[in-house]
Design a protein around this motif. Sequence first.
Motif, PDB file in Angstrom:
ATOM      1  N   GLU A 188      -6.605   6.663  -8.059  1.00 38.22           N
ATOM      2  CA  GLU A 188      -6.542   6.725  -9.682  1.00 38.22           C
ATOM      3  C   GLU A 188      -7.281   7.734 -10.276  1.00 38.22           C
ATOM      4  O   GLU A 188      -6.714   8.081 -11.407  1.00 38.22           O
ATOM      5  N   VAL A 189      -8.233   7.966  -9.948  1.00 35.47           N
ATOM      6  CA  VAL A 189      -9.149   9.099 -10.675  1.00 35.47           C
ATOM      7  C   VAL A 189      -8.498  10.237 -10.535  1.00 35.47           C
ATOM      8  O   VAL A 189      -7.980  10.847 -11.632  1.00 35.47           O
ATOM      9  N   PHE A 190      -7.613  10.588  -9.577  1.00 35.46           N
ATOM     10  CA  PHE A 190      -6.838  11.898  -9.452  1.00 35.46           C
ATOM     11  C   PHE A 190      -5.357  11.743  -9.694  1.00 35.46           C
ATOM     12  O   PHE A 190      -4.656  12.664  -9.833  1.00 35.46           O
ATOM     13  N   ASN A 191      -5.150  10.505 -10.244  1.00 36.66           N
ATOM     14  CA  ASN A 191      -3.756  10.105 -10.692  1.00 36.66           C
ATOM     15  C   ASN A 191      -2.776  10.648  -9.544  1.00 36.66           C
ATOM     16  O   ASN A 191      -1.817  11.155  -9.962  1.00 36.66           O
ATOM     17  N   LEU A 192      -2.908  10.105  -8.404  1.00 34.10           N
ATOM     18  CA  LEU A 192      -2.309  10.244  -7.207  1.00 34.10           C
ATOM     19  C   LEU A 192      -1.205   9.175  -7.084  1.00 34.10           C
ATOM     20  O   LEU A 192      -1.377   8.295  -7.315  1.00 34.10           O
ATOM     21  N   SER A 193      -0.012   9.738  -6.966  1.00 32.23           N
ATOM     22  CA  SER A 193       1.099   8.700  -6.459  1.00 32.23           C
ATOM     23  C   SER A 193       1.277   8.694  -4.976  1.00 32.23           C
ATOM     24  O   SER A 193       2.325   8.088  -4.428  1.00 32.23           O
ATOM     25  N   ALA A 194       0.365   9.094  -4.079  1.00 29.91           N
ATOM     26  CA  ALA A 194       0.494   9.128  -2.676  1.00 29.91           C
ATOM     27  C   ALA A 194       0.635   7.728  -2.224  1.00 29.91           C
ATOM     28  O   ALA A 194      -0.010   6.826  -2.687  1.00 29.91           O
ATOM     29  N   GLU A 195       1.234   7.539  -1.025  1.00 29.08           N
ATOM     30  CA  GLU A 195       1.507   6.368  -0.533  1.00 29.08           C
ATOM     31  C   GLU A 195       0.125   6.015   0.142  1.00 29.08           C
ATOM     32  O   GLU A 195      -0.566   6.661   0.668  1.00 29.08           O
ATOM     33  N   PRO A 196      -0.215   4.552   0.175  1.00 28.62           N
ATOM     34  CA  PRO A 196      -1.314   3.991   0.972  1.00 28.62           C
ATOM     35  C   PRO A 196      -1.133   4.232   2.450  1.00 28.62           C
ATOM     36  O   PRO A 196      -0.007   4.858   2.975  1.00 28.62           O
ATOM     37  N   LEU A 197      -2.327   3.942   3.218  1.00 27.71           N
ATOM     38  CA  LEU A 197      -2.194   3.981   4.655  1.00 27.71           C
ATOM     39  C   LEU A 197      -0.800   3.496   5.245  1.00 27.71           C
ATOM     40  O   LEU A 197      -0.223   3.973   6.354  1.00 27.71           O
ATOM     41  N   GLY A 198      -0.577   2.484   4.888  1.00 30.91           N
ATOM     42  CA  GLY A 198       0.873   1.446   5.240  1.00 30.91           C
ATOM     43  C   GLY A 198       0.563   0.732   6.468  1.00 30.91           C
ATOM     44  O   GLY A 198      -0.752   0.130   6.606  1.00 30.91           O
ATOM     45  N   GLU A 199       1.503   0.298   6.959  1.00 34.86           N
ATOM     46  CA  GLU A 199       1.313  -0.605   8.243  1.00 34.86           C
ATOM     47  C   GLU A 199       0.436   0.233   9.435  1.00 34.86           C
ATOM     48  O   GLU A 199       0.965   1.277   9.841  1.00 34.86           O
ATOM     49  N   PHE A 200      -0.482  -0.338  10.010  1.00 33.03           N
ATOM     50  CA  PHE A 200      -1.092   0.482  11.127  1.00 33.03           C
ATOM     51  C   PHE A 200      -1.940  -0.705  11.825  1.00 33.03           C
ATOM     52  O   PHE A 200      -2.210  -1.638  11.381  1.00 33.03           O
ATOM     53  N   MET A 201      -2.093  -0.338  13.222  1.00 31.35           N
ATOM     54  CA  MET A 201      -2.742  -1.400  14.096  1.00 31.35           C
ATOM     55  C   MET A 201      -4.235  -1.731  13.597  1.00 31.35           C
ATOM     56  O   MET A 201      -4.619  -2.973  13.543  1.00 31.35           O
ATOM     57  N   GLY A 202      -4.888  -0.511  13.289  1.00 31.40           N
ATOM     58  CA  GLY A 202      -6.474  -0.858  12.982  1.00 31.40           C
ATOM     59  C   GLY A 202      -7.175  -1.016  14.225  1.00 31.40           C
ATOM     60  O   GLY A 202      -6.777  -1.233  15.389  1.00 31.40           O
ATOM     61  N   GLN A 203      -8.546  -0.748  14.092  1.00 28.84           N
ATOM     62  CA  GLN A 203      -9.569  -0.777  15.022  1.00 28.84           C
ATOM     63  C   GLN A 203      -9.468  -2.027  15.922  1.00 28.84           C
ATOM     64  O   GLN A 203      -9.337  -2.012  17.185  1.00 28.84           O
ATOM     65  N   GLU A 204      -9.479  -3.239  15.215  1.00 27.58           N
ATOM     66  CA  GLU A 204      -9.586  -4.450  15.770  1.00 27.58           C
ATOM     67  C   GLU A 204      -8.387  -4.851  16.731  1.00 27.58           C
ATOM     68  O   GLU A 204      -8.422  -5.121  17.958  1.00 27.58           O
TER      69      GLU A 204
END
Length: 431
Positions: free
Chosen positions: A71-87
């Motif tokens: 939001e600070v950089f006014n980015l429209s990039a997508e979030p990380l999305g669906e991923f397994m994660g460490q756990e």
Amino acid sequence: MDIIIWIATNVFGEAAILLGFIVLLGLVLQKKSASQTVSGTFKAIIGFLIISAGAGVIVNALTVFEPLWKEVFNLSAEPLGEFMGQEGFNAKYGSAVTLAMTLGFVINVILARFTKLKYIYLTGHMMFWTTTIFAGVVVQAAGDISFTKLVIFLSIFMGLYWTIQPALTQPFMRKITGNDNIALGHTSASVALLGALAGKVLGNKDNDSEKIKLPKGLEFLRDSNVITALTMGLLFLVGAIIISFKDTPGAQELIAAAGDKNFIIYAIIQSFTFAAGIAVVLLGVRMFIGEMVPAFKGIATKIVPGAKPALDSPIVFPYAPNAVILGFLGAFVGALIWLVVLGNTVGYVFVPTMIVLFFHAATAGVFGNATGGVRGALMAGFITSTVVAWGQFIMVKMLLSDTIPDTAMWAADSDMFLLGPIVRFLSQLFF
């Protein structure tokens, strides 16, 4: 057949139990007392389980940090999305990682026994994280790979890496320590080598950093927990202040997430939560590694007489303590620069994890000072931040996007970033 399935599910399918059996075996082979054997086995299992708890805390804090700076950089990039994660990744592939780490160490010992590379890699927590990250890269590249193939590939690759890496840095280690008794066994080896080479070409070795008198007030920089909380606190604070003055829907959504709390205070708490999560994970790693390394070491030294131990990066810090600080300062400045550059060019929010930057830049600083003095130490630090920043972007967005990008944001290191593309290439070639 039922027995085999039971063992596969409850032993090899449960990483903490498999780890406990490995430590148990090592202690039994060394003829430790019953008390030492039980204590070591239990502490190894508990330590491993603590890691997942800490990883969850870190992920929660990152879910605030990333959208904050987007939001600070006014980015429209997508979030990380669906991923397994460490756990989730540990639950599915943790046993393969643990077994590959063990077999990789066996290969390291065999190579040290029968080749001229007499180095035994003993930095256990780095063994674990490196194997984990590379496992994530393999799974990302090869898809649903079988347990056996994953273990074989990782064990061979890790065994070679743990044997060759100390050998590559040893010429500079001799220069730093003045002897050939110990080696560096750490994932900062790549930036240490780059820092030493840069110092040799562009530095001035006569201007040794140890001729400088640094004030005692900077001693807190040697505490990784403090600098992690301080740096992330500063970044969260700056971001929160900027967001507080914005009237965009994204800013309002972020502020609303704080509930009844002041958003700036909420953000600061998240920074400390992030630091606490890392501290928890490191506690777990130290606990299980504290039992695994002695079990490994006791076996290895009997098999490979005259082997040199390859140890964690802090072994070089006493030889040039000022270079440690200079290396970190060079990396800190570089991290802030790359945070802005990456955010405004490729739309990625770089997480400048101080636990990585400090140990890697500090090590590189000592190597850079050995060849290029003060200038070499500072350049080595900046090189470290460059490798970590761009390496994290490539790792998170391209090499680990579906598996453990969250882990790459704080636990992936310099060597992993540089070797990651090679691991991906080999995975696509063989699987």
